[in-house]
Write a protein that holds these residues in place. Structure first.
Motif, PDB file in Angstrom:
ATOM      1  N   GLY A  80      -4.984  -4.175  -2.863  1.00 11.77           N
ATOM      2  CA  GLY A  80      -4.856  -3.617  -4.207  1.00 11.77           C
ATOM      3  C   GLY A  80      -6.190  -3.159  -4.774  1.00 11.77           C
ATOM      4  N   ARG A  83      -7.298  -0.058  -2.807  1.00 14.89           N
ATOM      5  CA  ARG A  83      -6.506   1.113  -3.204  1.00 14.89           C
ATOM      6  C   ARG A  83      -6.928   1.601  -4.592  1.00 14.89           C
ATOM      7  NH1 ARG A  83      -3.558   5.530  -1.566  1.00 14.89           N
ATOM      8  NH2 ARG A  83      -2.134   6.060  -3.231  1.00 14.89           N
ATOM      9  N   TYR A  84      -7.176   0.681  -5.503  1.00 12.31           N
ATOM     10  CA  TYR A  84      -7.626   1.071  -6.838  1.00 12.31           C
ATOM     11  C   TYR A  84      -8.959   1.811  -6.756  1.00 12.31           C
ATOM     12  CZ  TYR A  84      -8.960   0.967 -11.699  1.00 12.31           C
ATOM     13  OH  TYR A  84      -9.355   1.352 -12.955  1.00 12.31           O
ATOM     14  N   ILE A 101      -2.201   1.596 -12.242  1.00 10.81           N
ATOM     15  CA  ILE A 101      -1.639   0.459 -11.508  1.00 10.81           C
ATOM     16  C   ILE A 101      -0.121   0.547 -11.422  1.00 10.81           C
ATOM     17  CG2 ILE A 101      -1.253  -2.043 -11.634  1.00 10.81           C
ATOM     18  CD1 ILE A 101      -4.150  -2.235 -12.700  1.00 10.81           C
ATOM     19  N   LEU A 107      -0.019   0.533  -5.227  1.00  6.70           N
ATOM     20  CA  LEU A 107      -0.425  -0.569  -6.106  1.00  6.70           C
ATOM     21  C   LEU A 107       0.781  -1.363  -6.599  1.00  6.70           C
ATOM     22  CD1 LEU A 107      -3.317   1.132  -8.088  1.00  6.70           C
ATOM     23  CD2 LEU A 107      -3.506  -0.673  -6.376  1.00  6.70           C
TER      24      LEU A 107
END
Length: 131
Positions: A80, A83-84, A101, A107
């Protein structure tokens, strides 16, 4: 939690600075104290710190010692955060982390996987290789 808050805060500042361009400091004086490379480094640093902090928590906290299956949530947190960061840097998104998000399917699935695994771990999931 603090490292995640720093990640979102620096990401918002970075996104603002990118959106406003060279006039960012004129429009918003708080942005004068940040350079582009410094914000990039702070975003990456706080993301790494958030992932590392959660990893330590998932192994060494009192909750983790009582529920060893909690370690299985760490890959979801790592993915996560990665990816963010990827979305923040590739698209410039980051000004509204809550929107990012809950609109990015990767996410969202990471959150679902995290909470599902956390519920299993806290519910008494036994791991034969961790005891």
């Amino acid at each position: 939690t603090m490292a995640l808050a720093l990640l979102f805060g620096f990401s918002k500042r970075r996104s603002e600075r990118l959106a406003m361009g060279e006039e960012a400091a004129l429009t918003r004086p708080a942005l004068a104290g940040y350079s582009g490379p410094a914000l990039d480094a702070l975003v990456v640093f706080s993301g790494g710190l958030a992932a590392l902090s959660y990893g330590v928590y998932a192994i060494q906290s009192a909750t983790a010692l009582a529920h060893p299956g909690l370690i299985l949530t760490a890959p979801f947190v790592l993915y996560g955060v990665a990816r963010y960061l990827q979305m923040s840097f590739s698209t410039g998104e980051g000004q509204e982390p809550d929107v990012l998000i809950f609109t990015d399917r990767h996410l969202v699935w990471s959150l679902i996987g995290f909470f599902g695994t956390a519920l299993l771990a806290l519910g008494g999931l036994k791991l034969p290789f961790v005891e």
